[in-house]
Design a protein around this motif. Sequence first.
Motif, mmCIF file in Angstrom:
data_model
loop_
_atom_site.group_PDB
_atom_site.id
_atom_site.type_symbol
_atom_site.label_atom_id
_atom_site.label_comp_id
_atom_site.label_asym_id
_atom_site.label_seq_id
_atom_site.Cartn_x
_atom_site.Cartn_y
_atom_site.Cartn_z
ATOM 1 N N LEU A 155 0.990 -1.162 0.185
ATOM 2 C CA LEU A 155 0.163 0.103 0.082
ATOM 3 C C LEU A 155 0.667 1.011 -0.121
ATOM 4 O O LEU A 155 0.583 1.733 -0.357
ATOM 5 C CB LEU A 155 -0.779 -0.111 0.759
ATOM 6 C CG LEU A 155 -2.246 -0.537 0.793
ATOM 7 C CD1 LEU A 155 -3.077 -0.870 2.338
ATOM 8 C CD2 LEU A 155 -3.363 -0.071 -0.051
ATOM 9 N N THR A 156 1.655 1.626 0.727
ATOM 10 C CA THR A 156 2.809 2.808 0.822
ATOM 11 C C THR A 156 3.802 2.655 0.173
ATOM 12 O O THR A 156 3.087 3.552 -0.891
ATOM 13 C CB THR A 156 4.069 2.529 2.442
ATOM 14 O OG1 THR A 156 3.203 1.977 3.383
ATOM 15 C CG2 THR A 156 4.687 3.504 2.091
ATOM 16 N N LYS A 171 1.215 3.716 -3.033
ATOM 17 C CA LYS A 171 0.731 4.895 -3.111
ATOM 18 C C LYS A 171 1.986 5.883 -3.552
ATOM 19 O O LYS A 171 1.694 7.422 -3.989
ATOM 20 C CB LYS A 171 0.310 5.610 -1.554
ATOM 21 C CG LYS A 171 -0.953 4.840 -0.888
ATOM 22 C CD LYS A 171 -1.169 5.158 0.294
ATOM 23 C CE LYS A 171 -3.025 5.352 0.373
ATOM 24 N NZ LYS A 171 -3.493 5.814 1.881
ATOM 25 N N GLU A 172 3.388 5.932 -3.472
ATOM 26 C CA GLU A 172 3.928 6.748 -3.532
ATOM 27 C C GLU A 172 4.259 6.708 -4.734
ATOM 28 O O GLU A 172 4.803 7.788 -5.835
ATOM 29 C CB GLU A 172 6.091 6.178 -2.755
ATOM 30 C CG GLU A 172 5.916 6.144 -1.629
ATOM 31 C CD GLU A 172 7.133 5.526 -1.444
ATOM 32 O OE1 GLU A 172 7.697 4.914 -1.635
ATOM 33 O OE2 GLU A 172 7.749 5.519 0.377
ATOM 34 N N LEU A 220 1.590 6.457 -7.262
ATOM 35 C CA LEU A 220 0.855 7.947 -7.509
ATOM 36 C C LEU A 220 1.433 8.956 -6.797
ATOM 37 O O LEU A 220 0.512 9.723 -8.369
ATOM 38 C CB LEU A 220 -0.344 6.769 -6.706
ATOM 39 C CG LEU A 220 -1.393 5.636 -6.835
ATOM 40 C CD1 LEU A 220 -2.281 5.370 -6.062
ATOM 41 C CD2 LEU A 220 -1.299 5.325 -8.569
ATOM 42 N N LYS A 221 1.822 9.434 -6.294
ATOM 43 C CA LYS A 221 1.936 10.404 -6.054
ATOM 44 C C LYS A 221 3.559 10.789 -6.314
ATOM 45 O O LYS A 221 3.083 12.123 -7.206
ATOM 46 C CB LYS A 221 3.071 10.791 -5.221
ATOM 47 C CG LYS A 221 1.626 10.746 -3.619
ATOM 48 C CD LYS A 221 2.673 10.475 -1.981
ATOM 49 C CE LYS A 221 1.274 10.220 -0.789
ATOM 50 N NZ LYS A 221 1.789 10.733 0.141
ATOM 51 N N ASN A 248 -3.189 13.873 -1.160
ATOM 52 C CA ASN A 248 -3.427 12.112 -0.944
ATOM 53 C C ASN A 248 -4.407 11.132 -1.345
ATOM 54 O O ASN A 248 -5.407 10.408 -1.164
ATOM 55 C CB ASN A 248 -4.327 12.422 0.558
ATOM 56 C CG ASN A 248 -4.170 11.249 1.489
ATOM 57 O OD1 ASN A 248 -3.160 10.487 1.084
ATOM 58 N ND2 ASN A 248 -4.566 11.406 2.606
ATOM 59 N N PRO A 249 -3.321 10.196 -2.322
ATOM 60 C CA PRO A 249 -4.201 9.911 -3.312
ATOM 61 C C PRO A 249 -4.896 8.310 -2.730
ATOM 62 O O PRO A 249 -4.156 8.147 -1.952
ATOM 63 C CB PRO A 249 -3.529 8.711 -4.405
ATOM 64 C CG PRO A 249 -2.275 8.952 -4.107
ATOM 65 C CD PRO A 249 -2.067 10.368 -3.047
ATOM 66 N N TYR A 250 -6.459 8.165 -3.140
ATOM 67 C CA TYR A 250 -6.397 7.006 -1.839
ATOM 68 C C TYR A 250 -6.240 5.746 -3.521
ATOM 69 O O TYR A 250 -6.396 5.608 -4.343
ATOM 70 C CB TYR A 250 -8.528 6.868 -3.010
ATOM 71 C CG TYR A 250 -9.096 6.032 -2.161
ATOM 72 C CD1 TYR A 250 -9.329 6.218 -1.340
ATOM 73 C CD2 TYR A 250 -9.818 4.684 -3.172
ATOM 74 C CE1 TYR A 250 -10.485 5.050 -0.511
ATOM 75 C CE2 TYR A 250 -9.998 3.533 -3.038
ATOM 76 C CZ TYR A 250 -10.523 3.975 -1.285
ATOM 77 O OH TYR A 250 -11.250 2.473 -0.875
ATOM 78 N N LEU A 251 -5.749 4.155 -2.340
ATOM 79 C CA LEU A 251 -5.440 3.093 -2.589
ATOM 80 C C LEU A 251 -6.627 2.379 -1.691
ATOM 81 O O LEU A 251 -6.181 2.428 -0.351
ATOM 82 C CB LEU A 251 -3.720 3.171 -2.629
ATOM 83 C CG LEU A 251 -3.399 2.149 -3.269
ATOM 84 C CD1 LEU A 251 -3.780 1.787 -4.832
ATOM 85 C CD2 LEU A 251 -1.870 1.365 -3.061
ATOM 86 N N LYS A 278 -8.335 2.449 -7.338
ATOM 87 C CA LYS A 278 -8.347 3.886 -6.926
ATOM 88 C C LYS A 278 -9.077 4.659 -6.610
ATOM 89 O O LYS A 278 -9.323 5.588 -6.434
ATOM 90 C CB LYS A 278 -7.440 3.977 -8.618
ATOM 91 C CG LYS A 278 -6.005 3.438 -8.898
ATOM 92 C CD LYS A 278 -5.223 3.542 -10.434
ATOM 93 C CE LYS A 278 -5.286 4.995 -9.980
ATOM 94 N NZ LYS A 278 -4.078 5.233 -11.510
#
Length: 233
Positions: A34-35, A38-39, A41-42, A50-53, A71
Amino acid sequence: MEIEILYEDPHLIVCVKPPKVPSQGDPTGDADMLTLLKEHLKKEYPKVKNPYLGLVHRLDRPVGGVMVFAKTKEANGFLSKQMQDKSFQKKYLVVACGKPEQTQGELKDFLLKLSSVNMSKVVETGTKNSKEAILEYEVLKTIKDEQYGQLSLMKINLKTGRHHQIRVQLAYSGLGIWGDNKYNKAFVKNKEWTQIALWSTELSFIHPKTKKRLVYTSIPEEVLPFSLFTNIL
């Protein structure tokens, strides 16, 4: 750490989880899927702070293979519903110690989760808090190994998603997974670390937007002991 992305659109990400990486954060604090995603996506969408995942399903930490993440909350709900109604299909490759009597079949057991030791066990039907576990298997090939004897490459079609299900059911049937230091007696006392031979090889689900069925695969051709079977993978 770079994560292999098989497919991505505004609704979901399909990727390959490396072995030893947790699906989500755990007490170790090690980098998790998850982390890491998210990185990603950023980096791809810097304007989104703060993208949703959404975590649709999990793989045990030692297990590698294909996963899908949502997403959007809508996609997460749509995919999660498929998990509940069994239209979300998961197939695995395993290398088991031994050879089943039949080349294909079905295993049905009731499993009880033992949270205190992070394990599960097969129990009698009707045992309090137990859940039914069902999987289908097909033996692709059996070879002879000098150290571990007969090894069977099997494809598993997971019909239910229970805690450590494949590992528990195969071990209970006398087919412990190669490298499994929790359930395979041949590896429990092994002082050297070994990679468990369990791999999420195929995911099939309905896309939340197009409503078309998608299939994504990952084959561990270079991972021991799967590499012993490269002529048929």
